[in-house]
Design a protein around this motif. Structure first.
Motif, PDB file in Angstrom:
ATOM      1  N   GLU A 185      31.967 -39.280  -2.655  1.00 55.78           N
ATOM      2  CA  GLU A 185      31.804 -38.622  -3.905  1.00 55.78           C
ATOM      3  C   GLU A 185      32.187 -37.201  -4.041  1.00 55.78           C
ATOM      4  N   SER A 186      32.659 -36.379  -3.047  1.00 57.52           N
ATOM      5  CA  SER A 186      32.415 -35.001  -2.872  1.00 57.52           C
ATOM      6  C   SER A 186      34.030 -34.419  -3.033  1.00 57.52           C
ATOM      7  N   THR A 187      34.349 -33.265  -3.356  1.00 50.59           N
ATOM      8  CA  THR A 187      35.633 -32.750  -3.393  1.00 50.59           C
ATOM      9  C   THR A 187      35.696 -31.453  -2.754  1.00 50.59           C
ATOM     10  N   GLY A 188      34.521 -31.363  -1.847  1.00 48.17           N
ATOM     11  CA  GLY A 188      34.408 -30.122  -0.960  1.00 48.17           C
ATOM     12  C   GLY A 188      33.180 -29.949  -0.623  1.00 48.17           C
ATOM     13  N   PHE A 189      32.575 -29.024   0.175  1.00 46.01           N
ATOM     14  CA  PHE A 189      31.352 -28.550   0.898  1.00 46.01           C
ATOM     15  C   PHE A 189      30.624 -28.384  -0.337  1.00 46.01           C
ATOM     16  N   SER A 190      29.182 -28.905  -0.053  1.00 41.40           N
ATOM     17  CA  SER A 190      28.196 -28.989  -1.200  1.00 41.40           C
ATOM     18  C   SER A 190      27.156 -28.032  -0.726  1.00 41.40           C
ATOM     19  N   LYS A 191      26.965 -27.033  -1.472  1.00 42.82           N
ATOM     20  CA  LYS A 191      25.940 -25.822  -1.001  1.00 42.82           C
ATOM     21  C   LYS A 191      24.641 -26.507  -1.360  1.00 42.82           C
ATOM     22  N   SER A 192      24.464 -27.196  -2.218  1.00 42.34           N
ATOM     23  CA  SER A 192      23.247 -28.001  -2.624  1.00 42.34           C
ATOM     24  C   SER A 192      22.531 -28.876  -1.153  1.00 42.34           C
ATOM     25  N   SER A 193      23.176 -29.161  -0.405  1.00 38.15           N
ATOM     26  CA  SER A 193      23.003 -29.947   0.811  1.00 38.15           C
ATOM     27  C   SER A 193      22.149 -29.034   1.760  1.00 38.15           C
ATOM     28  N   LYS A 194      22.680 -28.039   1.446  1.00 31.88           N
ATOM     29  CA  LYS A 194      22.170 -26.898   2.492  1.00 31.88           C
ATOM     30  C   LYS A 194      20.346 -26.366   2.302  1.00 31.88           C
ATOM     31  N   SER A 195      20.640 -26.242   0.839  1.00 30.48           N
ATOM     32  CA  SER A 195      19.117 -26.106   0.353  1.00 30.48           C
ATOM     33  C   SER A 195      18.158 -26.892   0.321  1.00 30.48           C
ATOM     34  N   ALA A 196      18.412 -28.175   0.404  1.00 32.44           N
ATOM     35  CA  ALA A 196      17.506 -29.215   0.273  1.00 32.44           C
ATOM     36  C   ALA A 196      16.533 -29.386   1.428  1.00 32.44           C
ATOM     37  N   GLU A 197      15.196 -29.395   1.270  1.00 34.96           N
ATOM     38  CA  GLU A 197      14.382 -29.417   2.313  1.00 34.96           C
ATOM     39  C   GLU A 197      14.341 -30.644   3.063  1.00 34.96           C
ATOM     40  N   PRO A 198      14.538 -30.813   4.210  1.00 28.46           N
ATOM     41  CA  PRO A 198      14.277 -32.403   4.927  1.00 28.46           C
ATOM     42  C   PRO A 198      12.964 -32.937   4.907  1.00 28.46           C
ATOM     43  N   ASN A 248      37.133 -28.467  23.526  1.00 30.04           N
ATOM     44  CA  ASN A 248      36.046 -29.099  22.859  1.00 30.04           C
ATOM     45  C   ASN A 248      35.212 -27.939  21.953  1.00 30.04           C
ATOM     46  N   VAL A 249      34.633 -28.791  20.598  1.00 27.15           N
ATOM     47  CA  VAL A 249      33.933 -28.004  19.951  1.00 27.15           C
ATOM     48  C   VAL A 249      32.788 -28.667  19.537  1.00 27.15           C
ATOM     49  N   PHE A 250      31.407 -27.883  19.400  1.00 28.12           N
ATOM     50  CA  PHE A 250      30.317 -28.788  19.190  1.00 28.12           C
ATOM     51  C   PHE A 250      29.747 -28.426  17.768  1.00 28.12           C
ATOM     52  N   LEU A 251      29.618 -29.610  16.943  1.00 33.23           N
ATOM     53  CA  LEU A 251      29.112 -29.481  15.589  1.00 33.23           C
ATOM     54  C   LEU A 251      27.581 -29.890  15.771  1.00 33.23           C
ATOM     55  N   ILE A 252      26.827 -28.853  15.276  1.00 37.53           N
ATOM     56  CA  ILE A 252      25.221 -29.054  15.260  1.00 37.53           C
ATOM     57  C   ILE A 252      24.790 -29.079  13.846  1.00 37.53           C
ATOM     58  N   ARG A 253      23.352 -29.708  13.843  1.00 39.32           N
ATOM     59  CA  ARG A 253      22.552 -29.512  12.688  1.00 39.32           C
ATOM     60  C   ARG A 253      21.207 -29.552  13.012  1.00 39.32           C
ATOM     61  N   ASP A 254      20.285 -28.830  12.506  1.00 40.28           N
ATOM     62  CA  ASP A 254      18.808 -29.114  12.597  1.00 40.28           C
ATOM     63  C   ASP A 254      18.384 -30.434  12.561  1.00 40.28           C
ATOM     64  N   PRO A 255      17.715 -30.825  13.659  1.00 40.29           N
ATOM     65  CA  PRO A 255      17.241 -32.174  13.981  1.00 40.29           C
ATOM     66  C   PRO A 255      16.667 -32.877  12.699  1.00 40.29           C
ATOM     67  N   SER A 307      26.514 -26.782  11.114  1.00 40.95           N
ATOM     68  CA  SER A 307      26.639 -27.330   9.751  1.00 40.95           C
ATOM     69  C   SER A 307      26.032 -26.323   8.520  1.00 40.95           C
ATOM     70  N   THR A 308      24.601 -26.020   8.819  1.00 40.21           N
ATOM     71  CA  THR A 308      24.153 -25.330   7.710  1.00 40.21           C
ATOM     72  C   THR A 308      24.869 -24.028   7.634  1.00 40.21           C
ATOM     73  N   ASP A 309      25.354 -23.444   8.488  1.00 33.66           N
ATOM     74  CA  ASP A 309      26.266 -22.147   8.133  1.00 33.66           C
ATOM     75  C   ASP A 309      27.401 -22.570   7.654  1.00 33.66           C
ATOM     76  N   ILE A 310      28.195 -23.617   7.878  1.00 35.12           N
ATOM     77  CA  ILE A 310      29.224 -24.123   6.991  1.00 35.12           C
ATOM     78  C   ILE A 310      28.933 -24.250   5.515  1.00 35.12           C
ATOM     79  N   LEU A 311      27.934 -25.063   5.208  1.00 33.88           N
ATOM     80  CA  LEU A 311      27.503 -25.219   3.799  1.00 33.88           C
ATOM     81  C   LEU A 311      27.163 -23.792   3.453  1.00 33.88           C
ATOM     82  N   GLY A 312      26.880 -22.899   4.092  1.00 36.77           N
ATOM     83  CA  GLY A 312      26.317 -21.521   3.344  1.00 36.77           C
ATOM     84  C   GLY A 312      27.394 -20.701   3.058  1.00 36.77           C
ATOM     85  N   ASP A 313      28.839 -20.807   3.870  1.00 34.18           N
ATOM     86  CA  ASP A 313      29.913 -20.155   3.536  1.00 34.18           C
ATOM     87  C   ASP A 313      31.041 -20.642   4.174  1.00 34.18           C
TER      88      ASP A 313
END
Length: 237
Positions: free
Chosen positions: A197-210, A96-103, A147-153
């Motif tokens: 639409e993607s071809t990989g992990f998008s770093k732009s998704s990380k920087s956008a403020e919710p 079991n692995v848990f994938l989390i993201r800022d709520p 997920s934020t860390d994945i997008l970061g690197d």
């Protein structure tokens, strides 16, 4: 992989599907969840018709032989699909692995697709329940990845995840072809537009403020309390 919706969960499934040793499945409990709860979701009837509505049969599939004669079986699970009526004992028979993201990011993304989500919709309570159950069963905290860390690197974090699982890292996990995938759930055309639409992990998704409406700020605050119980266990960037 235990995740809530809008957690980078689909991109992670696509990433693992690039491995030659890996079979994937997309939310196998979804049809059973909708049938059991009676909830109205986009494409509800199509999902029920296309999927397996008997949770015991879904369990048999999840703990059975790996499809396609592969050695790794990546299962994308939504935590809120595991309602109390469904047996959770099978969870002890898989890794079991848990994938989390800022709520706040989850809620902002979910609200675009389906207005006014609830705590149940985003699955954070069930994620903590399953996380704590696995911790109790094994005597240690299971793997958590943000997920934020994945997008970061992506390369570093996927490498750490693979190492934690005893797998070699495969650089093919970083890129894929755009468009629908043969393993997508039937609901993909409603939810998976950005991944298609993607071809990989998008770093732009990380920087956008919710951006969430004021009416959902209390939901974000409540969800944050649950998120904070898992976040300290996340793999470090």
């Amino acid at each position: 992989m235990w995740s809530g919706p809008r957690n980078l969960s689909t991109a992670m499934m696509v990433s693992f599907a690039q491995r030659h040793d890996c079979a994937v499945v997309d939310e196998p409990f979804y049809a059973a969840y909708l049938q059991a709860t009676g909830l109205v979701h986009p494409m509800r009837e199509a999902i029920i018709s296309d999927g397996e509505t008997d949770p015991s049969r879904v369990v048999d599939f999840c703990v059975g032989s790996v499809p396609e004669d592969k050695t790794v079986f990546y299962q994308k699970h939504m935590t809120h699909h595991m309602i109390p009526e469904f047996d959770r004992e099978w969870i002890s028979r898989v890794r079991n692995v848990f994938l989390i993201r800022d709520p706040s990011r989850v809620i902002a993304s979910y609200h675009i697709k389906r207005e006014d989500p609830t705590l149940t919709d985003i699955g954070i309570v069930e994620q903590v329940e399953i996380f704590e159950r696995v911790s109790d069963m094994t005597g240690e905290a299971p793997i958590v990845i943000d997920s934020t860390d994945i997008l970061g690197d992506p390369e570093q974090m996927l490498g750490k995840l693979c190492h934690s699982l005893g797998l070699s890292f495969d650089k093919r996990m970083l890129h894929w072809l755009a468009g629908p995938k043969p393993y997508d759930g039937i609901w993909a055309k409603h939810w998976y537009g950005s991944v298609w639409e993607s071809t990989g992990f998008s770093k732009s998704s990380k920087s956008a403020e919710p951006v969430i409406p004021a009416s959902l700020s209390n939901l974000a605050d409540e969800a944050q309390q649950y998120f904070n119980r898992i976040k300290p266990h996340a793999l470090m960037l």
